[in-house]
Motif scaffolding. Structure first.
Motif, PDB file in Angstrom:
ATOM      1  N   ASP A 192      24.872-108.415  37.153  1.00 15.42           N
ATOM      2  CA  ASP A 192      25.864-108.172  38.208  1.00 15.42           C
ATOM      3  C   ASP A 192      26.375-106.734  38.252  1.00 15.42           C
ATOM      4  O   ASP A 192      26.427-106.122  39.314  1.00 15.42           O
ATOM      5  N   LYS A 193      26.777-106.189  37.110  1.00 12.49           N
ATOM      6  CA  LYS A 193      27.395-104.859  37.101  1.00 12.49           C
ATOM      7  C   LYS A 193      26.442-103.737  37.530  1.00 12.49           C
ATOM      8  O   LYS A 193      26.883-102.683  37.957  1.00 12.49           O
ATOM      9  N   PHE A 231      23.037-103.806  46.271  1.00 12.83           N
ATOM     10  CA  PHE A 231      23.560-102.772  47.169  1.00 12.83           C
ATOM     11  C   PHE A 231      22.441-101.900  47.748  1.00 12.83           C
ATOM     12  O   PHE A 231      22.631-101.233  48.769  1.00 12.83           O
ATOM     13  N   ASN A 269      24.367-104.059  40.054  1.00 15.78           N
ATOM     14  CA  ASN A 269      24.584-104.067  41.506  1.00 15.78           C
ATOM     15  C   ASN A 269      23.381-103.641  42.358  1.00 15.78           C
ATOM     16  O   ASN A 269      23.534-103.018  43.401  1.00 15.78           O
ATOM     17  N   GLN A 297      31.321 -98.687  48.032  1.00 14.63           N
ATOM     18  CA  GLN A 297      29.967 -99.161  48.346  1.00 14.63           C
ATOM     19  C   GLN A 297      29.749 -99.003  49.850  1.00 14.63           C
ATOM     20  O   GLN A 297      29.886 -99.949  50.610  1.00 14.63           O
ATOM     21  N   THR A 311      28.331-100.790  39.423  1.00 11.23           N
ATOM     22  CA  THR A 311      29.789-100.804  39.599  1.00 11.23           C
ATOM     23  C   THR A 311      30.508-100.516  38.295  1.00 11.23           C
ATOM     24  O   THR A 311      31.685-100.170  38.288  1.00 11.23           O
TER      25      THR A 311
END
Length: 190
Positions: A24-25, A30, A27, A138, A96
């Motif tokens: 997740d971190k 994106f 990202n 973002q 992130t």
């Protein structure tokens, strides 16, 4: 090792690399709106995503449903990261949260301009609009416009290549070891 860079190709293809665990971190999802935006501006894209992790299946599903599986390629873990960096023109870092970001130094040493999301720890590496780009939000348009600007302005592109290289050279492991040895010799001498 520093990859000597020429000006970017004068085609309408943005070729970037992104390295990190698929968690997740980091990202990587994106990348999808960034590529979608670039396509609306008439640019083809190829982003090589290197790394593996628990989000691989869901990320691939999002890429497929966005019809971007030719533009964003998940390679998994690879042994030849430097080859991917050598063949790319940009490094995109959508994390992130990033405690330090060694891969950013590696990308700079490979001669890649770095476009990064603010992951906190990478603030110590990226000096916005000096040796790379670091954005708080973002914002796919912001990332995309930065890539386009560098692609269309070869002299500006090379300026970021040189500044990134200069910065990464200050973090060379040999310099660190020499500094450490000097410290130890001083302790022994005292």
């Amino acid at each position: 090792y520093f990859e000597k860079r020429a000006k970017p190709k004068s085609d309408h293809i943005i070729h970037a690399v992104c390295v990190g665990s698929l968690v997740d971190k980091k990202n990587q999802a994106f990348l999808i709106p960034i590529v979608s935006y670039l396509k609306t501006k008439g640019y083809d894209c190829k982003i090589d995503v290197l790394g593996d992790g628990p989000n691989k299946k869901s990320l691939q599903s999002k890429i497929d449903s966005s019809n971007l599986n030719k533009e964003i390629i998940l390679h998994g873990n690879v042994k030849n990261v430097e080859e991917f960096m050598r063949n790319a023109e940009f490094y995109i870092h959508p994390a992130t949260y990033e405690p330090f970001g060694l891969v950013l130094l590696e990308a700079m040493a490979a001669g890649l301009p770095v476009i990064s999301l603010d992951g906190k720890g990478n603030r110590d590496i990226i000096q916005h609009e000096i040796n790379g780009f670091i954005f708080k939000d973002q914002n796919a348009e912001q990332f995309g416009n930065t890539l386009i600007e560098l692609k269309e302005n070869p002299d500006e592109y090379l300026r970021y290549v040189k500044e990134g290289h200069k910065y990464s050279a200050n973090h060379d492991v040999k310099k660190y070891i020499d500094k450490l040895l000097s410290y130890y010799y001083q302790i022994i001498k005292d």
